[in-house]
Design a protein around this motif. Sequence first.
Motif, short mmCIF file in Angstrom:
data_model
loop_
_atom_site.label_atom_id
_atom_site.label_comp_id
_atom_site.label_asym_id
_atom_site.label_seq_id
_atom_site.Cartn_x
_atom_site.Cartn_y
_atom_site.Cartn_z
N CYS A 235 0.92 -1.12 -0.06
CA CYS A 235 -0.06 -0.17 0.09
C CYS A 235 0.75 1.25 0.10
CB CYS A 235 -0.94 -0.13 1.17
SG CYS A 235 -2.12 1.30 1.28
N VAL A 236 0.69 2.16 -0.89
CA VAL A 236 1.42 3.26 -1.14
C VAL A 236 0.61 4.60 -1.02
CG1 VAL A 236 3.22 2.08 -2.20
CG2 VAL A 236 1.52 3.06 -3.46
N MET A 237 1.41 5.82 -0.83
CA MET A 237 0.68 6.94 -0.78
C MET A 237 1.39 8.04 -1.93
SD MET A 237 1.40 8.49 2.68
CE MET A 237 1.42 10.54 2.48
N GLU A 238 0.76 8.73 -2.74
CA GLU A 238 1.19 9.46 -3.86
C GLU A 238 0.78 10.86 -4.00
OE1 GLU A 238 0.26 6.93 -7.04
OE2 GLU A 238 1.88 5.84 -6.94
N GLU A 239 1.40 11.87 -3.69
CA GLU A 239 0.98 13.21 -3.78
C GLU A 239 0.15 13.46 -5.17
OE1 GLU A 239 2.41 17.89 -2.99
OE2 GLU A 239 3.61 16.25 -2.95
N VAL A 240 -0.76 14.01 -5.05
CA VAL A 240 -1.82 14.24 -6.27
C VAL A 240 -1.44 15.64 -6.81
CG1 VAL A 240 -3.99 13.96 -7.20
CG2 VAL A 240 -3.72 13.25 -5.06
#
Length: 100
Positions: free
Chosen positions: A95-100
Amino acid sequence: MATKHDTETVLERQAIKPPPMYQVALLNDDYTPMEFVVAIIQEYFNKDHDTATQIMLSVHRYGKGVCGVFSKDIASTKVEFVLTHARKAGHPLQCVMEEV
């Protein structure tokens, strides 16, 4: 000495930007069962079964499925919860988070 007019002009020129938002996504692997991924999406992202299934199929078909967009702190917390749950269940789900 600055006047009230000068202060208001300076404040108007400083554009206040909203905080950056981050999308939280699950990444495909060949080991995590599809049913587990659907359950994770329902539990941590409050999606109904049909929506969770669609996100899971996106993960399966395209390698990544976006579960939601959140502020940095919330996105980071969701990533940690998902990773902890997956590890405890013995799955390599990423699971990852990426800036939009």
